[in-house]
Design an enzyme around this catalytic site. Structure first.
Site, PDB file in Angstrom:
ATOM      1  N   SER A  55      52.261 -41.471  38.978  1.00 18.70           N
ATOM      2  CA  SER A  55      51.302 -41.877  37.947  1.00 18.70           C
ATOM      3  C   SER A  55      50.473 -40.674  37.536  1.00 18.70           C
ATOM      4  CB  SER A  55      50.362 -42.956  38.495  1.00 18.70           C
ATOM      5  OG  SER A  55      49.316 -43.215  37.576  1.00 18.70           O
ATOM      6  N   TYR A 103      44.610 -45.723  45.107  1.00 15.95           N
ATOM      7  CA  TYR A 103      45.914 -45.744  44.422  1.00 15.95           C
ATOM      8  C   TYR A 103      46.285 -44.346  43.932  1.00 15.95           C
ATOM      9  CZ  TYR A 103      48.976 -46.685  40.340  1.00 15.95           C
ATOM     10  OH  TYR A 103      49.984 -46.666  39.399  1.00 15.95           O
TER      11      TYR A 103
END
Ligand code: NAP
Length: 248
Positions: free
Chosen positions: A143, A157
């Protein structure tokens, strides 16, 4: 050579788009999912429209026994694995680090990091020429969070995705002369259900003014990059990252 692909978290979002595109390109497809059997079966059905074999297999990638069973099912039902997409990923409700407990941090790391590593392990055991395999390709779905850190939303995350980037770099070098390429994509704001699990279904809409292209991405735009990295056209790419983030 027959192409067999396993996509973790293939029942919706980026994983489902990747499964459909892989089927269109002639891969036999394993759609892994954790909870939503009906959605996974529907994606497998959509894959079969392209006249390829497709199965949906439940397994929690954070659980070692589940991962072992998942790969054995692919061996038995689809044949020799040639491609793995480590796509299953989770985040939890937006929070600051000072409000995160150990349970949450462990859950986020277990799926995003441990799950990706366990699946890489099983893939390498099958693909590596060191183990008598014929090679293959792995794409990890990281990501943009790995390089921006996601402050005030989910630093846990983002840190997990940072670990996925390092896994990609290290493993790519470890298996580079064993016939396996390991690369990653780093999506930005993509229109999927994941934002609802962070507590903000409309997150992409809210943040799109910050994106140079002024729009969120589509799962299919990420899938196209994943399939390219898996293909022979990317034969000299390993340890590489493609950011799909509209310029962000
Ligand atoms: P999503 O729509 O929330 O879908 C998540 C998928 O992962 C579902 O198929 C889900 O299965 C599966 N899954 C969740 N936990 C699992 C587990 N423990 N074991 C196996 N499967 C599991 O997510 P997405 O937005 O498509 O994201 C896919 C990947 O892209 C993730 O790694 C995510 O971090 C990354 N990413 C997404 C964005 C974005 O903006 N969407 C941006 C950057 C990176 P069930 O349906 O059965 O629950």
């Amino acid at each position: 050579m027959e192409h067999v692909i396993l996509i973790t978290g293939g029942s919706r979002g980026i994983g489902a788009a990747t499964a459909r595109l892989a089927a269109e390109r002639g891969y036999s497809v394993c759609v892994n999912y954790k909870a939503n059997q009906a959605a996974a079966e529907e994606v497998a059905n959509q894959c079969r429209h392209f006249q390829v074999n497709a199965i949906a297999v439940q397994a929690d990638v954070a659980m070692e026994d589940d991962v072992v069973r998942l790969f054995r099912t692919v061996d038995h039902e689809l044949g020799k694995l040639t491609a793995l997409v480590n796509n299953a990923g989770i985040l939890e409700r937006q929070a600051r680090v000072e409000d995160m407990d150990a349970g949450r941090i462990a859950r986020v790391l277990a799926v995003n990091v441990t799950g990706s590593m366990l699946c890489c392990r099983e893939a390498v055991r099958r693909m590596s020429t060191r183990h008598g395999g014929s090679g293959g390709a792995i794409v990890n779905v990281s990501s943009v969070a790995a390089r921006v850190g996601s402050p005030n939303e989910y630093v846990d995350y983002a840190a997990a995705k940072g670990a996925v980037d390092t896994l990609t770099l290290g493993l790519s070098k470890e298996v580079a002369d064993e016939g396996i390429r390991v690369n990653a994509v780093r999506p930005g704001f993509i229109d999927t259900d994941i934002h609802a699990s962070g507590g903000e279904p409309g997150r992409v809409e809210r943040l799109k003014p910050l994106i140079p292209m002024k729009r969120g991405g589509r799962p299919e735009e990420v899938a196209a990059a994943i399939l390219w990295l898996l293909s022979d056209e990317a034969s000299y790419a390993t340890g590489a990252f493609i950011d799909l983030a509209g310029g962000r």
